[in-house]
Design an enzyme around this catalytic site. Sequence first.
Site, PDB file in Angstrom:
ATOM      1  N   GLU A 101       0.830  -1.209   0.000  1.00  0.00           N
ATOM      2  CA  GLU A 101       0.000   0.000   0.000  1.00  0.00           C
ATOM      3  C   GLU A 101       0.861   1.254   0.000  1.00  0.00           C
ATOM      4  O   GLU A 101       2.004   1.227   0.452  1.00  0.00           O
ATOM      5  CB  GLU A 101      -0.949   0.038   1.215  1.00  0.00           C
ATOM      6  CG  GLU A 101      -2.124   0.960   0.923  1.00  0.00           C
ATOM      7  CD  GLU A 101      -3.047   1.296   2.082  1.00  0.00           C
ATOM      8  OE1 GLU A 101      -4.040   1.994   1.831  1.00  0.00           O
ATOM      9  OE2 GLU A 101      -2.791   0.885   3.215  1.00  0.00           O
ATOM     10  N   ASP A 102       0.300   2.356  -0.504  1.00  0.00           N
ATOM     11  CA  ASP A 102       1.046   3.624  -0.514  1.00  0.00           C
ATOM     12  C   ASP A 102       1.056   4.269   0.874  1.00  0.00           C
ATOM     13  O   ASP A 102       2.105   4.507   1.443  1.00  0.00           O
ATOM     14  CB  ASP A 102       0.508   4.589  -1.593  1.00  0.00           C
ATOM     15  CG  ASP A 102      -1.000   4.883  -1.468  1.00  0.00           C
ATOM     16  OD1 ASP A 102      -1.677   4.231  -0.655  1.00  0.00           O
ATOM     17  OD2 ASP A 102      -1.491   5.767  -2.191  1.00  0.00           O
ATOM     18  N   ASP A 105      -3.613   5.793   6.355  1.00  0.00           N
ATOM     19  CA  ASP A 105      -4.060   7.072   6.910  1.00  0.00           C
ATOM     20  C   ASP A 105      -5.061   6.764   8.033  1.00  0.00           C
ATOM     21  O   ASP A 105      -4.656   6.465   9.151  1.00  0.00           O
ATOM     22  CB  ASP A 105      -4.665   7.869   5.746  1.00  0.00           C
ATOM     23  CG  ASP A 105      -5.062   9.285   6.110  1.00  0.00           C
ATOM     24  OD1 ASP A 105      -4.401   9.889   6.953  1.00  0.00           O
ATOM     25  OD2 ASP A 105      -6.036   9.798   5.537  1.00  0.00           O
ATOM     26  N   PHE A 154      -0.950  16.372   3.933  1.00  0.00           N
ATOM     27  CA  PHE A 154      -1.370  15.752   2.683  1.00  0.00           C
ATOM     28  C   PHE A 154      -0.164  15.686   1.758  1.00  0.00           C
ATOM     29  O   PHE A 154       0.472  16.690   1.483  1.00  0.00           O
ATOM     30  CB  PHE A 154      -2.513  16.541   2.036  1.00  0.00           C
ATOM     31  CG  PHE A 154      -3.205  15.751   0.980  1.00  0.00           C
ATOM     32  CD1 PHE A 154      -4.215  14.864   1.311  1.00  0.00           C
ATOM     33  CD2 PHE A 154      -2.815  15.856  -0.353  1.00  0.00           C
ATOM     34  CE1 PHE A 154      -4.837  14.094   0.330  1.00  0.00           C
ATOM     35  CE2 PHE A 154      -3.434  15.096  -1.337  1.00  0.00           C
ATOM     36  CZ  PHE A 154      -4.443  14.205  -0.996  1.00  0.00           C
ATOM     37  N   ARG A 167       1.351  12.221  -9.435  1.00  0.00           N
ATOM     38  CA  ARG A 167       1.814  10.850  -9.169  1.00  0.00           C
ATOM     39  C   ARG A 167       3.224  10.644  -9.733  1.00  0.00           C
ATOM     40  O   ARG A 167       3.966   9.776  -9.292  1.00  0.00           O
ATOM     41  CB  ARG A 167       0.894   9.828  -9.845  1.00  0.00           C
ATOM     42  CG  ARG A 167      -0.498   9.732  -9.241  1.00  0.00           C
ATOM     43  CD  ARG A 167      -1.220   8.526  -9.814  1.00  0.00           C
ATOM     44  NE  ARG A 167      -2.645   8.547  -9.583  1.00  0.00           N
ATOM     45  CZ  ARG A 167      -3.260   8.103  -8.484  1.00  0.00           C
ATOM     46  NH1 ARG A 167      -2.562   7.583  -7.506  1.00  0.00           N
ATOM     47  NH2 ARG A 167      -4.567   8.158  -8.380  1.00  0.00           N
TER      48      ARG A 167
END
Length: 178
Positions: A101-102, A105, A154, A167
Amino acid sequence: MARRDYEIDELISAEAIAARIGALGTEIEAAFGDTEKLVVVGLLRGSFIFIADLVRKLDLPVEVDFIEASSYGNAMESSHDVRILKDLRGPIEGRDVLLVEDIVDTGLTLRHVLGLLRSRRPARLETIALLDKPSRRQVDVRATWTGFEIPDEFVVGYGIDYAQRDRNLPYIGTVRLP
Ligand code: IMP
């Protein structure tokens, strides 16, 4: 291409990311050394660059598959409504699986996807997240391996987007709105 109406401040350099992925690759290789063929599952879309770099650090037989879950839409806030948009192509029953996963959160996406994968009875299921924002967690879930813990900011770059942009940045940066 339209100019950005926000600024990006570098948080993690491309060199730091590469060094960390090298170290994580060594740990993962050691952990899965006995595996016949590891299934590396990328959680789309944010993990696409991370998984590409990570699998090239693994001197193991691997298979690569992808799953896509809905997350933020185009905003900076999570919808909390996790849905599977694209499922795996192959079965994972009895297999060793590494979910990539990136960012973790709130943890809602990871919990949902892990629940789904677990229901398919893999022999072993581990997770790696490039980034972790522990201060934002809403559910008790943690990746087996984490690249970097980051503050509640963010971020974009290295596969991660803001409204589908940025990206392609080679580094990770924080978004600063005017
Ligand atoms: P969670 O379900 O709240 O843990 O959110 C996970 C997903 O939200 C990640 O896989 C990202 O796609 C997205 N996300 C979370 N934080 C950020 C961010 O700082 N920038 C861009 N996307 C983010």
